[in-house]
Design an enzyme around this catalytic site. Structure first.
Site, PDB file in Angstrom:
ATOM      1  N   LYS A 229       0.824  -1.207   0.000  1.00  0.00           N
ATOM      2  CA  LYS A 229       0.000   0.000   0.000  1.00  0.00           C
ATOM      3  C   LYS A 229       0.865   1.267   0.000  1.00  0.00           C
ATOM      4  CE  LYS A 229      -4.132  -1.872  -0.078  1.00  0.00           C
ATOM      5  NZ  LYS A 229      -5.119  -1.955   0.988  1.00  0.00           N
ATOM      6  N   ARG A 263      -3.750 -10.677   3.505  1.00  0.00           N
ATOM      7  CA  ARG A 263      -3.920 -10.656   2.056  1.00  0.00           C
ATOM      8  C   ARG A 263      -2.682  -9.985   1.456  1.00  0.00           C
ATOM      9  NH1 ARG A 263      -6.000  -7.230  -1.925  1.00  0.00           N
ATOM     10  NH2 ARG A 263      -7.133  -8.320  -3.591  1.00  0.00           N
TER      11      ARG A 263
END
Length: 292
Positions: A229, A263
């Site tokens: 991210k 994830r």
């Protein structure tokens, strides 16, 4: 920084479709990301060919992924939307091919009820909905009728959020869980994902990591999705494809805060880091009364 309740590391199960289960608790679980898209932020275009996507998913299972998450639409900010038919054209051949492998558990990353229904019919075991069952009312019913597991994600997109980010998590999940339970989805088929990066800036993401253990008051296992991210890039100075080491650092921190599943794009790196975190957790538990 609040510590998680010790009970989050006790043996538990997540029930999936097709009478499959994933054990939770003592061992962190890994969900491998396979984006069958041209424009996902870190792996867009890598798996556009269904055969390549299947090979990548099988390789992730070989590296220790407990389940693979197949997505046909990028959820990065500013991504172009795709039609339901295009999403289905991308994901269904991959799911159908993977369903022929008994050792592969499959999640479909979609907010569309019809895509989810077709994916479950094709062999998927779980739905990963970035709109937390709140965008398409039929989604919860689709999951319930198939007996599928659901990953319910928090998002701040397209709405006003409460000033306190953890309060907003509880506010959002209260609605999502009411939808799930009214549809007949049992709690042992639910994961909650706090939605790192979804309408959250770098400070928000770091605060959410620091306060992650507060989310255990929801009483359900937590899925962490920090992989590559933007906030990790801001901390490390790395471009998206080079953020796996930073991702592992967040995975270890969140495992120690009690996250059950992760994830990730790079399964092998995270599997190794989480093995160390799991060993730390179990060593700590052995020294506590009631754990031998």
């Amino acid at each position: 920084m609040q510590l998680p309740p010790d009970s989050v590391f006790d043996p538990n199960i997540l029930r999936l479709g097709r009478d499959r289960v994933i054990g939770l608790g003592p061992r962190a679980r890994v969900m491998g990301i396979v984006n069958v898209t041209p424009d996902s932020f870190s792996d867009g275009g890598l798996h556009a060919d269904p055969r390549v996507a299947v090979e990548a998913a099988l390789a992730m299972v070989g590296e220790g992924a407990d389940i693979v998450d197949i997505g046909g639409e990028s959820t990065r900010p500013g991504a172009d939307p795709v039609s339901a038919l295009e999403e289905q054209r991308r994901v269904l051949p991959v799911i159908e091919a993977l369903a022929g492998h008994d050792d592969v558990l499959i999640s479909v990353d979609t907010w569309r009820a019809e895509t989810a229904r077709l994916a479950l019919a094709a062999g998927a075991h779980m739905i990963n909905d970035v709109w937390g069952l709140q965008r398409e009312p039929a989604m919860a019913q689709v999951a319930a009728e198939a007996g599928a597991a659901v990953a319910i994600m928090h998002t701040g997109r397209e709405r006003e959020c409460l000033p306190d980010l953890v309060e907003d998590q509880f506010f959002w999940f209260a609605t999502s869980l009411e939808i799930a339970r009214k549809a007949g989805i049992e709690d042992d088929r639910i994961l909650l994902d706090p939605g790192f990066g979804f309408a959250k800036d770098a400070d928000d993401n770091l605060e959410l990591m620091a306060r992650f253990a507060e989310l255990h008051a929801l009483g359900l296992p937590l899925l962490a999705g920090t992989s590559r991210k933007r906030f990790i890039g801001g901390l490390t100075g790395r471009e998206a494809a080079d953020r796996d080491v930073g991702t592992v650092a967040t995975s270890v921190a969140l495992r120690l805060a009690g996250a059950a599943m992760f994830r990730v794009h790079n399964v092998a790196f995270n599997r190794d880091g989480l093995a160390v975190a799991d060993a730390m957790v179990q060593s700590s538990r052995k020294k506590e009364p009631g754990h031998g």
